[in-house]
Enzyme design. Structure first.
Site, PDB file in Angstrom:
ATOM      1  N   ASN A  39      29.987  47.950  39.796  1.00  0.00           N
ATOM      2  CA  ASN A  39      29.368  46.736  40.346  1.00  0.00           C
ATOM      3  C   ASN A  39      28.178  46.410  39.455  1.00  0.00           C
ATOM      4  OD1 ASN A  39      27.935  44.793  41.772  1.00  0.00           O
ATOM      5  ND2 ASN A  39      28.227  45.769  43.759  1.00  0.00           N
ATOM      6  N   VAL A  40      28.209  45.266  38.784  1.00  0.00           N
ATOM      7  CA  VAL A  40      27.161  44.935  37.822  1.00  0.00           C
ATOM      8  C   VAL A  40      25.821  44.638  38.492  1.00  0.00           C
ATOM      9  CG1 VAL A  40      28.762  44.105  36.058  1.00  0.00           C
ATOM     10  CG2 VAL A  40      27.824  42.487  37.738  1.00  0.00           C
TER      11      VAL A  40
ATOM     12  N   LYS B 157      25.340  30.228  33.858  1.00  0.00           N
ATOM     13  CA  LYS B 157      26.001  30.141  32.558  1.00  0.00           C
ATOM     14  C   LYS B 157      25.080  29.542  31.494  1.00  0.00           C
ATOM     15  CE  LYS B 157      29.747  32.135  33.827  1.00  0.00           C
ATOM     16  NZ  LYS B 157      30.021  33.504  33.332  1.00  0.00           N
TER      17      LYS B 157
ATOM     18  N   TYR C  55      26.552  28.107  39.565  1.00  0.00           N
ATOM     19  CA  TYR C  55      27.340  28.594  38.432  1.00  0.00           C
ATOM     20  C   TYR C  55      26.772  28.089  37.111  1.00  0.00           C
ATOM     21  CZ  TYR C  55      31.587  29.745  35.764  1.00  0.00           C
ATOM     22  OH  TYR C  55      32.486  30.264  34.856  1.00  0.00           O
ATOM     23  N   ALA C  56      26.441  26.802  37.056  1.00  0.00           N
ATOM     24  CA  ALA C  56      25.884  26.228  35.828  1.00  0.00           C
ATOM     25  C   ALA C  56      24.554  26.878  35.469  1.00  0.00           C
ATOM     26  CB  ALA C  56      25.707  24.720  35.991  1.00  0.00           C
ATOM     27  N   ALA C  57      23.747  27.157  36.484  1.00  0.00           N
ATOM     28  CA  ALA C  57      22.452  27.800  36.234  1.00  0.00           C
ATOM     29  C   ALA C  57      22.642  29.164  35.580  1.00  0.00           C
ATOM     30  CB  ALA C  57      21.682  27.943  37.539  1.00  0.00           C
TER      31      ALA C  57
ATOM     32  N   SER D 202      37.054  43.179  34.240  1.00  0.00           N
ATOM     33  CA  SER D 202      38.244  43.295  33.389  1.00  0.00           C
ATOM     34  C   SER D 202      39.520  43.684  34.120  1.00  0.00           C
ATOM     35  CB  SER D 202      37.969  44.325  32.287  1.00  0.00           C
ATOM     36  OG  SER D 202      37.471  45.516  32.852  1.00  0.00           O
TER      37      SER D 202
END
Length: 241
Positions: free
Chosen positions: A55-56, A151, A147-149, A14
């Site tokens: 940090n996630v 999302k 990225y697609a994997a 954020s």
């Protein structure tokens, strides 16, 4: 301006862009406190926003933050999983480091955050979990296997949570937002030709704004969406029609 009156909110990723817009929108809409979380520092003018370095991928750090919020407020009403990165490359060229980095932040990071917050929501039998997916997670894209994997993965996890967390009458909802082409730091680096191509594919003829996404998140965070769960809301200007 009180659609989130008295709610305690946690937003990841954020410091800028979509995440920052969500924090500012939620604060304006009466949240008791919005915890903004990112890898780096950020400043907000609103008194009901507190920024935390997070940090996630660091599960211990997440645990400490959730405990800190719980000790002070006793609950977290809304979790927005927005933290994400890209490391695009063609499949044949994508390195293991590029794959692992995106998976760890975008997929495992969402799992880490939700796993830490969900028990608190379960205790109170209330909560809204909002995860930022992408149209790429629904339809794929060249050079974005990693990225697609992630999302697509967060969509699947969200549907699991919508079923699992609502057991025994708990009013805990989990939904995704799938943005299309949004004007943000991620698109600022794209060429003019690429942007033109995006606009040609978008019936409304413009890039989306971070406020377009923040408005969708506000709806899902508020009690106005109290009967919506397990869904993916596309905010795309019609590009997927």
């Amino acid at each position: 301006m009180d659609r989130l009156k008295d709610k305690i909110v946690l937003v990841t990723g954020s410091a800028r862009g979509i995440g920052r817009a969500i924090v500012e929108k939620f604060a304006k809409e009466g949240a008791l406190m919005v915890f903004s979380c990112d890898m780096g520092p950020a400043e907000f003018e609103q008194a009901n926003v507190r920024h935390e370095i997070l940090n996630v991928t660091d599960r211990e750090c997440i645990k400490e933050l959730v405990k800190k919020i719980t000790d002070e407020y006793g609950r977290i009403d809304v979790l927005v999983n927005n933290a994400g990165i890209t490391k695009d490359n063609f499949l044949r060229r994508m390195t293991e480091d590029e794959w692992d980095a995106v998976i760890n932040v975008n997929l495992k990071g969402v799992f880490n955050m939700t796993q830490a917050v969900a028990p608190l929501m379960t205790k109170h039998k209330y909560g809204s979990i909002i995860t930022l997916s992408s149209v790429v997670g629904l339809y794929g894209n060249i050079c974005q296997t990693n990225y697609a994997a992630t999302k697509g993965g967060v969509i699947s996890m969200t549907k699991c949570w919508a079923k699992e967390l609502a057991r025994k009458g708990a009013q805990i909802r989990a939904n995704c937002i799938a943005p299309g082409f949004i004007s943000s730091p991620m698109t600022d680096v794209l060429s003019e030709k690429t942007i033109e191509g995006m606009l040609e594919r978008t019936p409304l003829g413009r890039l989306g704004t971070v406020d377009d996404i923040a408005n969708a998140a506000l709806f899902l965070a508020s009690d106005e969406s109290s009967y919506i769960t397990g869904q993916v809301i596309e905010v795309t200007g019609g590009m997927t029609l």
